[in-house]
Design a protein around this motif. Structure first.
Motif, mmCIF file in Angstrom:
data_model
loop_
_atom_site.group_PDB
_atom_site.id
_atom_site.type_symbol
_atom_site.label_atom_id
_atom_site.label_comp_id
_atom_site.label_asym_id
_atom_site.label_seq_id
_atom_site.Cartn_x
_atom_site.Cartn_y
_atom_site.Cartn_z
ATOM 1 N N GLY A 1 9.302 4.053 -4.500
ATOM 2 C CA GLY A 1 8.299 3.399 -3.677
ATOM 3 C C GLY A 1 8.876 2.721 -2.450
ATOM 4 N N GLN B 1 2.385 0.458 0.327
ATOM 5 C CA GLN B 1 1.776 1.771 0.086
ATOM 6 C C GLN B 1 0.303 1.620 -0.321
ATOM 7 O OE1 GLN B 1 5.217 4.470 -1.802
ATOM 8 N NE2 GLN B 1 4.921 2.551 -2.891
ATOM 9 N N SER C 1 -1.362 3.759 -2.549
ATOM 10 C CA SER C 1 -1.754 4.207 -3.894
ATOM 11 C C SER C 1 -0.634 4.191 -4.933
ATOM 12 C CB SER C 1 -2.326 5.633 -3.805
ATOM 13 O OG SER C 1 -1.345 6.526 -3.264
ATOM 14 N N LYS C 2 0.613 4.037 -4.534
ATOM 15 C CA LYS C 2 1.729 4.142 -5.475
ATOM 16 C C LYS C 2 2.354 2.781 -5.758
ATOM 17 C CE LYS C 2 3.036 8.847 -4.102
ATOM 18 N NZ LYS C 2 4.136 9.704 -3.578
ATOM 19 N N ASN C 3 2.867 2.630 -6.966
ATOM 20 C CA ASN C 3 3.600 1.424 -7.330
ATOM 21 C C ASN C 3 4.996 1.439 -6.705
ATOM 22 O OD1 ASN C 3 1.471 0.599 -8.883
ATOM 23 N ND2 ASN C 3 2.431 1.103 -10.850
#
Length: 396
Positions: free
Chosen positions: A76, A112, A114-116
């Motif tokens: 990430g 970001q 949508s991502k961890n």
């Protein structure tokens, strides 16, 4: 906690845990509201938090001081901003480092959509106080770490490691990504210790860690291994990958005991300091003896007086040696306290003020003792001379 010889294992599920809507954290050491009496740091290493930050979330601007802080980005992005004017987006493979020193403020968030963001956040106490704050980042690609130990953090005094971030502590950190059945080895020298933190991933890969004949430990993602040695017995580690890709960091503390924050340049400097102190305290009694001999020539015309002076010198010598040993023992106690509760300048200042006072007070005490004995000696001599003079007059 499980133990095997010189290796202790903290299982992933036994770590501290705190989960919020935007953050999932696992704590190797006591942190925030989590406390465990057996895990309050490992030498100067005080924090290893494995954080997973939800998209668009993060830590708002907050302050730090007297710490070396670095983030190891597993996956990430981490958007960084600080009071020194630094703005940066750190990505997978980056190590972001801040020497907080006299004080900084920073914010860390996942930019970001949508991502961890997955990272290890690590805090180390520096070996110097009141450092000027500084910032650095460096990228270490998977290829740098594939089936080998890659140095990512090293001491500022270590000139041999040229491609690593420099830290104000006698500490080295490696990173590795092991493929199935591949191994790396590491020699933990006598009197040293290291920590192995295995990154927790979805497929929960594991490694086999051998630390002696017939001594093997299987560890999984999130597990932490503490390796310590005695002053005479080293530990040879062999770490073998048992999963598809096992990522871990190995933090090596070069000296078993943290040394003075003000004079620390490694074990050798401390040795030199103690040698100088020992020589000084051996020299001072010799100087006292020599001065005593001079005084005896001046003030001791009769045998009885020499005997008094000799007794005084023996007492002074014993006092010098005893007080020196007491000062050394107390300094060791204070150093031990500093190792476990050192919070920077204040504790170290108190320790050094105490040690300095103890270094100054014994000589003053010895001087006062000698003055006292000289006074006794003088009165004894005068009394003897008066009696001798009176006796001589009668004889005349």
């Amino acid at each position: 906690m499980r133990s095997s010889g010189n290796v202790r294992v903290l299982k992933s599920a036994d770590r501290g845990h705190d989960s919020h809507a935007w953050l999932d954290s696992w704590f190797t050491f006591s942190f925030s509201s989590y406390y465990h009496p057996d895990y309050n740091g490992f030498g100067p290493l005080k924090v290893i938090n494995e954080d997973k930050i939800k998209a668009g979330k993060g830590f708002p601007m907050h302050a730090h001081s007297e710490l070396e802080i670095f983030s190891y980005i597993v996956s990430g992005e981490l958007h960084h901003e600080d009071s020194m004017g630094n703005k940066e987006v750190c990505k997978k493979g980056d190590v972001q480092f801040t020497s907080a020193g006299t004080g900084i403020k920073h914010s860390e968030r996942n930019g970001q959509k949508s991502k961890n963001t997955h990272l290890l956040q690590i805090w180390v106490e520096p070996n110097q106080s009141k450092l000027v704050p500084s910032y650095a980042t460096m990228n270490f690609a998977d290829s740098d770490k594939k089936n080998k130990l890659c140095t990512i953090i090293s001491s500022i005094d270590n000139e041999e490691e040229t491609r690593s971030i420099k830290i104000h502590q006698d500490l080295t950190m490696f990173a590795s990504i092991l493929e199935l059945d591949n191994s790396v080895t590491y020699h933990v020298a006598p009197g040293r210790k290291c920590l192995i933190q295995i990154v927790q991933k979805a497929d929960d890969p594991c490694v086999c860690i051998s630390h002696g004949p017939g001594e093997e430990i299987d560890a999984k993602g999130g597990d932490v291994l503490f390796v310590t040695t005695t002053k005479s017995k080293p530990v040879d580690l062999k770490i073998t990958g048992k999963g598809k890709k096992t990522e871990f960091v190995l933090v090596m503390e070069h000296v078993l005991m943290s040394i003075s924050a003000f004079v620390n340049k490694g074990f050798m400097v401390k040795d030199v300091k103690h040698i100088v102190v020992m020589v000084a305290f051996l020299t001072v009694p010799l100087y006292v003896v020599e001065m005593g001999h001079v005084l005896m020539l001046i003030t001791a015309p009769v045998d009885q007086d020499i005997m008094v002076k000799d007794v005084m010198l023996i007492i002074v010598m014993v006092a010098c040696i005893t007080l020196h040993l007491y000062a050394v023992v107390m300094e060791h106690v204070l150093m031990s306290i500093s190792v476990f509760v050192n919070k920077g300048f204040m504790v170290n200042s108190a320790k050094f003020i105490t040690v300095m006072a103890m270094r100054i007070i014994p000589p003053l005490y010895v001087v006062e003792m000698e003055h006292a004995w000289m006074s006794i000696n003088v009165h004894a001599k005068l009394d003897f001379m008066d009696k001798s003079a009176g006796h001589t007059t009668v004889m005349v």
